[in-house]
Design an enzyme around this catalytic site. Structure first.
Site, PDB file in Angstrom:
ATOM      1  N   SER A  68      -6.355  -1.376   6.893  1.00  0.00           N
ATOM      2  CA  SER A  68      -5.321  -2.410   6.974  1.00  0.00           C
ATOM      3  C   SER A  68      -5.640  -3.690   6.215  1.00  0.00           C
ATOM      4  O   SER A  68      -4.799  -4.601   6.153  1.00  0.00           O
ATOM      5  CB  SER A  68      -5.039  -2.758   8.442  1.00  0.00           C
ATOM      6  OG  SER A  68      -4.222  -1.774   9.031  1.00  0.00           O
ATOM      7  N   LYS A  71      -3.047  -4.789   3.778  1.00  0.00           N
ATOM      8  CA  LYS A  71      -1.895  -5.628   4.105  1.00  0.00           C
ATOM      9  C   LYS A  71      -1.997  -7.025   3.496  1.00  0.00           C
ATOM     10  O   LYS A  71      -0.992  -7.739   3.389  1.00  0.00           O
ATOM     11  CB  LYS A  71      -1.720  -5.716   5.618  1.00  0.00           C
ATOM     12  CG  LYS A  71      -1.330  -4.384   6.277  1.00  0.00           C
ATOM     13  CD  LYS A  71      -1.104  -4.535   7.768  1.00  0.00           C
ATOM     14  CE  LYS A  71      -0.580  -3.253   8.415  1.00  0.00           C
ATOM     15  NZ  LYS A  71      -1.624  -2.240   8.649  1.00  0.00           N
ATOM     16  N   SER A 132      -1.160  -6.590  12.909  1.00  0.00           N
ATOM     17  CA  SER A 132      -1.336  -5.499  11.940  1.00  0.00           C
ATOM     18  C   SER A 132      -0.299  -4.405  12.140  1.00  0.00           C
ATOM     19  O   SER A 132      -0.589  -3.209  11.961  1.00  0.00           O
ATOM     20  CB  SER A 132      -2.748  -4.907  12.043  1.00  0.00           C
ATOM     21  OG  SER A 132      -3.079  -4.205  10.869  1.00  0.00           O
TER      22      SER A 132
END
Length: 435
Positions: A68, A71, A132
């Site tokens: 993640s 992101k 997230s």
């Protein structure tokens, strides 16, 4: 008398040994403090967030799963579009079938989206940056590009602009494509997962903070409610447990992005500020001492990096303004009434240095030529100063330099004077050839 003398001598020797022992311990302690950290992670790096100077790195050039932390690229592109006025925080999003299905996968970090729901860009952004949330991230790609597939070229374009290397983007979330219920972007592998070296993750984090420091306003939020005031309200707790009030709170941490998948392991892109120094630390595939992959492992590894940076480094002026050089205070002038002119550096050079090893950072004078021809005015650039001794360098190409200029002037000699000098040089050469 002899007994007294022996006793006194013994006491003196014992005291001397104690002092030597204490001094040795002190030196050993200082040396140990400056030793490079033992980071229990497959890859790691820590940099100064202001200059990009690398303070330490481990296996930082090998492409690994980034989960993640991907992101951050989605955040970067969104904030670019917000700043450019292409998108507004209040723009509305109607939930797609793809985003809806992913949002209800309870094995993933998510905020559940209603199939008929309408959400603002700000709500989706906060869900992505704080919690997230994967479906919220997918939703934002659809806002920005129409689909996640069409968003991938934007990720690659931004990566190229930033000079990133060895990166691979298969989706915007950082999940393994196999977790996207056969709705992953067409043309990407069914089990594809985003990769990037730790150094490039640091470069992305560095660029994001430079371009959009406001990202920390959201990244530093420990808790917030999604869809507050509705029956769909969902409490969100930041996965960054090092934030103020978090389980592993660390003084100064205010971002940036965690990540974990089976492939990538436990990852964290952290940033912290103390005094006038902000640093960025990246850990990838962090492990416990026994080899277990846990949330705590990534925070322990990050703490080791942050402690090392804040304990051992500080901003220093390694070259003061108007510095002169002991072994080269002047430069020779050809055909000048004055034989030399004085020189000095112009601008100061400040950098983050290891305060336990400052002697390695040495200014070096580099002259363009050994002499300069008259006439010479004040302020003529005749060279520059470089800083030598930097072990790791910088996250982006950086030159620490200061121009060296003349501080006195020299007028040109007249033609008669130059003629006599030329005649003298001629006979000197003749003499040398004959004898």
């Amino acid at each position: 008398m002899k007994k007294w003398w022996k006793a006194a001598s013994m006491h003196v020797l014992m005291a001397f040994a104690l002092v030597v022992s204490m001094l040795t311990m002190s030196v050993t302690s200082a040396s140990a403090k400056s030793d490079e950290p033992n980071v229990l992670a497959k890859a790691a790096i820590i940099i100064d967030a202001d200059s990009g100077k690398i303070l330490y790195e481990k296996n930082a050039n090998k492409a690994l799963g980034i989960a993640s932390m991907s992101k951050m690229m989605t955040e970067y592109i969104l904030l670019d579009k917000i700043k450019a006025g292409e998108i507004s925080w209040d723009d509305k999003y109607n939930v797609s079938k793809y985003a809806y299905k992913i949002s209800h996968d309870t094995e993933l970090s998510n905020v559940a989206l209603r199939e008929d729901g309408v959400y603002t860009v700000r709500e989706l952004y906060e869900a992505m940056a704080i919690y997230s949330a994967n479906a919220a991230t997918i939703a934002l790609t659809e806002v920005m590009a129409g689909s996640e597939k069409k968003f991938l070229p934007l990720m690659n374009k931004k990566a190229e602009e930033l000079g990133l290397e060895k990166y691979t983007f298969y989706n915007a979330t950082g999940l393994n494509n196999s977790q996207l219920q056969n709705m992953h972007p067409k043309g990407t592998p069914k089990k594809g997962e985003n990769k990037m070296p730790a150094k490039e993750v640091a470069k992305l984090s560095y660029a994001l903070l430079k371009a959009h420091p406001e990202v920390l306003e959201t990244a530093s939020v420990l808790k917030k409610t999604f869809a507050k005031g509705t029956k769909d309200a969902i409490p969100m707790e930041n996965w960054n447990y090092m934030l103020k009030g978090g389980k592993y709170e660390y003084n100064g941490v205010d971002g940036l992005k965690t990540g974990s998948t089976d492939y990538a392991g436990q990852c964290f892109a952290a940033t912290a500020k103390r005094g006038d120094m902000r640093v960025i630390a990246i850990v990838m595939d962090a492990k416990e001492k026994n080899g277990d992959s846990t949330y705590k492992a990534r925070f322990d590894a990050t703490k080791v990096l942050l402690d090392y940076a804040f304990d051992n480094f500080e901003k220093q002026t390694v070259l003061a303004k108007n510095t002169t050089f002991k072994n080269q205070q002047t430069i020779e002038v050809k055909n000048g009434k004055e034989k030399t002119v004085k020189i000095q550096a112009t601008t100061p050079i400040e950098m983050v240095v290891n305060k336990n090893d400052t002697k390695t950072m040495k200014p070096k004078l580099v002259l363009d030529h050994s002499s300069i021809s008259a006439p010479v005015k004040k302020g003529v650039v005749v060279g520059h100063v470089e800083i030598n001794g930097d072990k790791y360098g910088y996250i982006t190409p950086t030159e620490l330099t200061s121009d060296v200029v003349t501080t006195t002037s020299a007028s040109e000699r007249g033609w008669l004077s130059k003629g006599f000098t030329g005649l003298g040089d001629f006979f000197k050469n003749v003499w040398n050839k004959v004898f």
